[in-house]
Design a protein around this motif. Structure first.
Motif, PDB file in Angstrom:
ATOM      1  N   MET A   1       0.850  -1.168   0.000  1.00 44.66           N
ATOM      2  CA  MET A   1       0.000   0.000   0.000  1.00 44.66           C
ATOM      3  C   MET A   1       0.899   1.234   0.000  1.00 44.66           C
ATOM      4  SD  MET A   1      -2.438   0.616   3.263  1.00 44.66           S
ATOM      5  CE  MET A   1      -2.374   2.061   4.226  1.00 44.66           C
ATOM      6  N   PRO A   2       0.640   2.184  -0.854  1.00 46.34           N
ATOM      7  CA  PRO A   2       1.467   3.397  -0.907  1.00 46.34           C
ATOM      8  C   PRO A   2       1.366   4.199   0.394  1.00 46.34           C
ATOM      9  CG  PRO A   2       0.057   3.228  -2.845  1.00 46.34           C
ATOM     10  CD  PRO A   2      -0.373   2.161  -1.890  1.00 46.34           C
ATOM     11  N   VAL A   3       2.477   4.768   0.823  1.00 44.61           N
ATOM     12  CA  VAL A   3       2.508   5.602   2.022  1.00 44.61           C
ATOM     13  C   VAL A   3       2.630   7.046   1.579  1.00 44.61           C
ATOM     14  CG1 VAL A   3       3.774   6.125   4.136  1.00 44.61           C
ATOM     15  CG2 VAL A   3       3.576   3.754   3.365  1.00 44.61           C
ATOM     16  N   GLU A   4       1.630   7.835   1.895  1.00 45.10           N
ATOM     17  CA  GLU A   4       1.603   9.235   1.479  1.00 45.10           C
ATOM     18  C   GLU A   4       2.224  10.159   2.519  1.00 45.10           C
ATOM     19  OE1 GLU A   4       0.629  10.012  -1.549  1.00 45.10           O
ATOM     20  OE2 GLU A   4      -0.005   7.969  -1.996  1.00 45.10           O
ATOM     21  N   GLU A   5       2.166   9.756   3.797  1.00 42.26           N
ATOM     22  CA  GLU A   5       2.703  10.584   4.862  1.00 42.26           C
ATOM     23  C   GLU A   5       3.121   9.698   6.036  1.00 42.26           C
ATOM     24  OE1 GLU A   5      -0.171  12.876   7.239  1.00 42.26           O
ATOM     25  OE2 GLU A   5      -1.730  11.867   6.076  1.00 42.26           O
ATOM     26  N   LEU A   6       3.949  10.251   6.913  1.00 38.95           N
ATOM     27  CA  LEU A   6       4.384   9.515   8.095  1.00 38.95           C
ATOM     28  C   LEU A   6       3.362   9.776   9.205  1.00 38.95           C
ATOM     29  CD1 LEU A   6       6.603   7.661   9.126  1.00 38.95           C
ATOM     30  CD2 LEU A   6       7.839   9.678   9.898  1.00 38.95           C
ATOM     31  N   ASN A   7       2.245   9.018   9.139  1.00 43.37           N
ATOM     32  CA  ASN A   7       1.178   9.190  10.118  1.00 43.37           C
ATOM     33  C   ASN A   7       1.250   8.058  11.155  1.00 43.37           C
ATOM     34  OD1 ASN A   7       0.145   6.934   8.805  1.00 43.37           O
ATOM     35  ND2 ASN A   7      -1.296   8.135   7.580  1.00 43.37           N
ATOM     36  N   GLU A   8       0.265   7.970  12.029  1.00 45.18           N
ATOM     37  CA  GLU A   8       0.287   6.964  13.095  1.00 45.18           C
ATOM     38  C   GLU A   8       0.315   5.539  12.547  1.00 45.18           C
ATOM     39  OE1 GLU A   8       0.857   7.534  16.344  1.00 45.18           O
ATOM     40  OE2 GLU A   8       1.077   9.602  15.666  1.00 45.18           O
ATOM     41  N   ILE A   9      -0.401   5.286  11.457  1.00 42.81           N
ATOM     42  CA  ILE A   9      -0.419   3.934  10.884  1.00 42.81           C
ATOM     43  C   ILE A   9       0.940   3.578  10.312  1.00 42.81           C
ATOM     44  CG2 ILE A   9      -1.378   2.503   9.024  1.00 42.81           C
ATOM     45  CD1 ILE A   9      -4.060   3.900   9.542  1.00 42.81           C
ATOM     46  N   SER A  10       1.574   4.507   9.590  1.00 39.52           N
ATOM     47  CA  SER A  10       2.887   4.201   9.025  1.00 39.52           C
ATOM     48  C   SER A  10       3.940   4.094  10.122  1.00 39.52           C
ATOM     49  CB  SER A  10       3.284   5.233   7.966  1.00 39.52           C
ATOM     50  OG  SER A  10       3.250   6.535   8.479  1.00 39.52           O
ATOM     51  N   LYS A  11       3.835   4.892  11.183  1.00 41.35           N
ATOM     52  CA  LYS A  11       4.760   4.770  12.313  1.00 41.35           C
ATOM     53  C   LYS A  11       4.600   3.409  12.981  1.00 41.35           C
ATOM     54  CE  LYS A  11       4.925   9.703  13.378  1.00 41.35           C
ATOM     55  NZ  LYS A  11       4.553  10.734  14.370  1.00 41.35           N
ATOM     56  N   SER A  12       3.372   2.970  13.128  1.00 39.44           N
ATOM     57  CA  SER A  12       3.111   1.653  13.711  1.00 39.44           C
ATOM     58  C   SER A  12       3.696   0.544  12.835  1.00 39.44           C
ATOM     59  CB  SER A  12       1.599   1.456  13.886  1.00 39.44           C
ATOM     60  OG  SER A  12       1.324   0.162  14.363  1.00 39.44           O
ATOM     61  N   ALA A  13       3.576   0.706  11.518  1.00 41.02           N
ATOM     62  CA  ALA A  13       4.124  -0.286  10.592  1.00 41.02           C
ATOM     63  C   ALA A  13       5.646  -0.352  10.701  1.00 41.02           C
ATOM     64  CB  ALA A  13       3.709   0.038   9.160  1.00 41.02           C
ATOM     65  N   ILE A  14       6.294   0.792  10.857  1.00 43.65           N
ATOM     66  CA  ILE A  14       7.754   0.813  11.009  1.00 43.65           C
ATOM     67  C   ILE A  14       8.158   0.115  12.308  1.00 43.65           C
ATOM     68  CG2 ILE A  14       9.740   2.324  11.418  1.00 43.65           C
ATOM     69  CD1 ILE A  14       8.350   4.333   9.475  1.00 43.65           C
TER      70      ILE A  14
END
Length: 80
Positions: A1-14
Motif C-alpha cells: 500500500m502506498p505511504v503518502e505521509e508519516l502518520n500513526e499507521i505508518s509509524k506503527s508499521a515501522i
C-alpha cells in the motif's frame, strides 16, 4: 500500500517491522544457543535527532520514496 505521509499507521508499521526483524534475529540466534532479550522498538521522529550511547550500534540507512531517509539503529550490550 502506498505511504503518502508519516502518520500513526505508518509509524506503527515501522515499529512492527522492527519487531519482526528482531524476532527473526532472536530465533536464528536461539538456534545457535545464543539467548537474547529484546525490548519493544522505540520510534523517534523529527529534525536533527541525536542519540548518545556507550554501546556499539549498527545503523541501517533506508531511503523511502516520498518519505525520505529512515535509519534503523540496533544497539546491543552484553549483560553479565
Amino acid at each position: 500500500m502506498p505511504v503518502e505521509e508519516l502518520n500513526e499507521i505508518s509509524k506503527s508499521a515501522i515499529s512492527e517491522m522492527g519487531n519482526m526483524i528482531m524476532g527473526n534475529a532472536s530465533t536464528i540466534l536461539a538456534e545457535r544457543n545464543i539467548n537474547i532479550d529484546i525490548t519493544p522498538p522505540s520510534l523517534l521522529t523529527g529534525e536533527q535527532i541525536e542519540i548518545s550511547s556507550k554501546v556499539s550500534t549498527i545503523v541501517i540507512p533506508l531511503e523511502i520514496e516520498g518519505i525520505g531517509a529512515v535509519s534503523i539503529n540496533i544497539t546491543a550490550e552484553e549483560i553479565t
